[in-house]
Design a protein around this motif. Structure first.
Motif, PDB file in Angstrom:
ATOM      1  N   PHE A 131      54.956  33.580  11.789  1.00 20.85           N
ATOM      2  CA  PHE A 131      55.807  34.686  11.338  1.00 20.85           C
ATOM      3  C   PHE A 131      56.065  34.645   9.831  1.00 20.85           C
ATOM      4  CE2 PHE A 131      57.039  34.347  15.869  1.00 20.85           C
ATOM      5  CZ  PHE A 131      56.780  35.648  16.262  1.00 20.85           C
ATOM      6  N   GLN A 159      50.250  42.921  20.775  1.00 20.17           N
ATOM      7  CA  GLN A 159      51.033  43.950  20.090  1.00 20.17           C
ATOM      8  C   GLN A 159      50.243  44.334  18.853  1.00 20.17           C
ATOM      9  OE1 GLN A 159      54.843  42.082  19.253  1.00 20.17           O
ATOM     10  NE2 GLN A 159      55.515  42.218  21.384  1.00 20.17           N
ATOM     11  N   GLN A 186      63.264  29.593  18.999  1.00 19.67           N
ATOM     12  CA  GLN A 186      63.086  30.880  19.677  1.00 19.67           C
ATOM     13  C   GLN A 186      61.611  31.214  19.846  1.00 19.67           C
ATOM     14  OE1 GLN A 186      65.163  33.925  17.556  1.00 19.67           O
ATOM     15  NE2 GLN A 186      67.101  32.850  17.633  1.00 19.67           N
ATOM     16  N   GLU A 244      63.525  51.237   9.764  1.00 21.26           N
ATOM     17  CA  GLU A 244      64.912  50.746   9.789  1.00 21.26           C
ATOM     18  C   GLU A 244      65.562  51.165   8.464  1.00 21.26           C
ATOM     19  OE1 GLU A 244      67.321  48.624  11.622  1.00 21.26           O
ATOM     20  OE2 GLU A 244      68.273  49.520   9.896  1.00 21.26           O
TER      21      GLU A 244
ATOM     22  N   GLN B  31      68.847  39.374  17.570  1.00 23.88           N
ATOM     23  CA  GLN B  31      67.836  38.873  16.635  1.00 23.88           C
ATOM     24  C   GLN B  31      66.559  38.423  17.340  1.00 23.88           C
ATOM     25  OE1 GLN B  31      68.249  39.414  13.502  1.00 23.88           O
ATOM     26  NE2 GLN B  31      70.283  40.196  14.012  1.00 23.88           N
ATOM     27  N   LYS B  32      66.656  38.171  18.642  1.00 25.64           N
ATOM     28  CA  LYS B  32      65.496  37.622  19.358  1.00 25.64           C
ATOM     29  C   LYS B  32      64.555  38.690  19.899  1.00 25.64           C
ATOM     30  CE  LYS B  32      67.628  33.381  21.122  1.00 25.64           C
ATOM     31  NZ  LYS B  32      67.814  32.560  22.319  1.00 25.64           N
ATOM     32  N   ALA B  34      63.387  43.167  20.144  1.00 28.85           N
ATOM     33  CA  ALA B  34      63.521  44.556  19.731  1.00 28.85           C
ATOM     34  C   ALA B  34      63.873  45.342  20.997  1.00 28.85           C
ATOM     35  CB  ALA B  34      62.217  45.071  19.135  1.00 28.85           C
ATOM     36  N   ARG B  44      67.787  48.342  14.280  1.00 24.49           N
ATOM     37  CA  ARG B  44      68.881  47.391  14.532  1.00 24.49           C
ATOM     38  C   ARG B  44      70.211  47.831  13.926  1.00 24.49           C
ATOM     39  NH1 ARG B  44      65.207  44.365  14.575  1.00 24.49           N
ATOM     40  NH2 ARG B  44      64.899  42.849  16.217  1.00 24.49           N
ATOM     41  N   SER B  45      70.138  48.432  12.752  1.00 23.57           N
ATOM     42  CA  SER B  45      71.382  48.778  12.054  1.00 23.57           C
ATOM     43  C   SER B  45      72.149  49.892  12.774  1.00 23.57           C
ATOM     44  CB  SER B  45      71.081  49.200  10.615  1.00 23.57           C
ATOM     45  OG  SER B  45      70.300  50.378  10.600  1.00 23.57           O
ATOM     46  N   VAL B  61      61.798  44.139  24.148  1.00 25.10           N
ATOM     47  CA  VAL B  61      60.481  43.749  23.639  1.00 25.10           C
ATOM     48  C   VAL B  61      60.607  42.407  22.909  1.00 25.10           C
ATOM     49  CG1 VAL B  61      58.565  44.396  22.124  1.00 25.10           C
ATOM     50  CG2 VAL B  61      59.830  46.176  23.365  1.00 25.10           C
ATOM     51  N   HIS B  62      59.833  41.435  23.349  1.00 25.41           N
ATOM     52  CA  HIS B  62      59.853  40.123  22.691  1.00 25.41           C
ATOM     53  C   HIS B  62      58.806  40.078  21.589  1.00 25.41           C
ATOM     54  CE1 HIS B  62      62.690  38.054  25.372  1.00 25.41           C
ATOM     55  NE2 HIS B  62      62.278  38.965  26.244  1.00 25.41           N
ATOM     56  N   PHE B  63      59.086  39.292  20.577  1.00 31.10           N
ATOM     57  CA  PHE B  63      58.155  39.169  19.461  1.00 31.10           C
ATOM     58  C   PHE B  63      57.084  38.145  19.793  1.00 31.10           C
ATOM     59  CE2 PHE B  63      62.327  40.101  17.453  1.00 31.10           C
ATOM     60  CZ  PHE B  63      62.037  41.413  17.117  1.00 31.10           C
TER      61      PHE B  63
END
Lengths: 257, 72
Positions: A131, A159, A186, A244, B31-32, B34, B44-45, B61-63
């Motif tokens: 990342f 993705q 995480q 965003e 934070q973990k 989406a 997010r905001s 949705v996980h990253f």
């Protein structure tokens, strides 16, 4: 510039397409694409870009080919184990298509070299494995106004999206999707970090397709969307990915006139 | 109460609940993940201002994109 007889034959299946044709093939031959990572995604991605006649391909990777790579990284072969991935990938590409000029960077992308490396290319394709690099690539691409086709793999999932906030206020960057690098605890652990090799082939090929569409300016790209692919059910979902408004990387970019 | 779908499963929640509150209730750290709502990722905001509506389709949705090679 005119096509040689060999090029007319080599690219004949492109040339007869209305969406590609002579002008499109010439655009491909004149394009400069940087591929970050010659691994699971990079392998099919590089081979399809090279086969399509993308004229200049840069490859960044500082790894050596390992035996456990060959289960999915089809650009490398058994005799390449222990050699540099950039060199191994170059050998396959050169055997495939000598129209391609290669620029090999046996290095890691860092904040010191990112602008220099990314700056001389038109389109960046990120298939890296962490990342931190993804964020560095994204932030540099946004700063330099480069289109980024970014893909990622899980054991049975992928993705993929295209980021080009310079093209309009509705388009996000990677940081709109993932603002911060997740803590290490995480992220996936070793125990579940396997992958069924063909998943990399599917997503890496999609990434090549998106790069080619960007060069050719055809169809609808994945800008402003993200595709999620689940290999176990063969379900894919295309969902909207808006900018965003408070993104620290692209939130302030104005739309180009 | 309203009914929504999260990752394909139906869930009943109280009315007038924001996305922030929903994630808190589910003990999901924003934070973990989406969050996709009705086929679009929610910025997010805006989580505090997004009110969950009856029939909403949510996906967590996980990253992915981290190290496959750390394990070699």
């Amino acid at each position: 510039m005119e096509f040689t007889d060999e090029q007319l034959e080599r690219y004949s299946r492109h040339l007869i397409l209305r969406e590609v044709g002579g002008a499109g093939q010439m655009a491909l031959l004149n394009a400069r694409v940087l591929v970050i990572g010659a691994g699971g995604l990079g392998a099919p991605l590089l081979m399809y870009l090279a086969a399509a006649g993308v004229g200049t391909i840069g490859i960044i990777d500082d790894d050596l080919v390992e035996l456990s790579n060959l289960q999915r990284q089809i650009i490398h072969a058994y005799p390449d184990v222990g050699t540099r991935k950039t060199v191994s990938a170059a050998k396959t590409i050169t055997a495939l298509n000598q129209d391609v000029t290669l620029e090999l960077y046996q290095t890691r992308l860092t904040s010191d070299n990112a602008e220099n490396l990314i700056g001389s290319f038109d389109i960046i394709a990120d298939g890296c494995d962490n990342f931190e690099t993804r964020h560095l690539v994204n932030d540099t691409c946004v700063k330099l106004g480069k289109t980024l086709v970014s893909a990622a793999l899980g054991p049975f999932e992928g993705q993929i999206s295209t980021f080009k906030p310079h093209a309009g206020a509705k388009y996000p960057c990677y940081r709109c999707f993932l603002p911060e690098t997740p803590d290490e605890n995480q992220q996936r652990t070793c125990a579940d970090a396997g992958i069924l090799g063909a998943v990399a082939g599917i997503i890496g090929s999609m990434q090549a397709l998106e790069v080619l569409k960007e060069i050719l300016d055809i169809g609808e790209t994945l800008a402003g969307k993200i595709m999620l692919f689940d290999a176990l059910t063969m379900k894919s979902r295309l969902i909207g990915l808006p900018r965003e408004p408070k993104c620290i990387t692209c939130g302030q970019i104005r739309q180009k006139a | 109460m309203i009914t929504l779908t999260i990752n394909g499963d139906e869930k009943r929640v109280q009315t007038n609940i924001s996305l922030t509150e929903l994630l808190e209730n589910m003990q999901i750290s924003p934070q973990k993940v989406a969050v996709e709502r009705n086929r679009e990722i929610v910025p997010r905001s805006t989580y505090n201002n997004v009110m969950i509506e009856d029939g909403d389709q949510l996906e967590i949705v996980h990253f992915i994109g981290g190290g496959l090679h750390v394990c070699l």
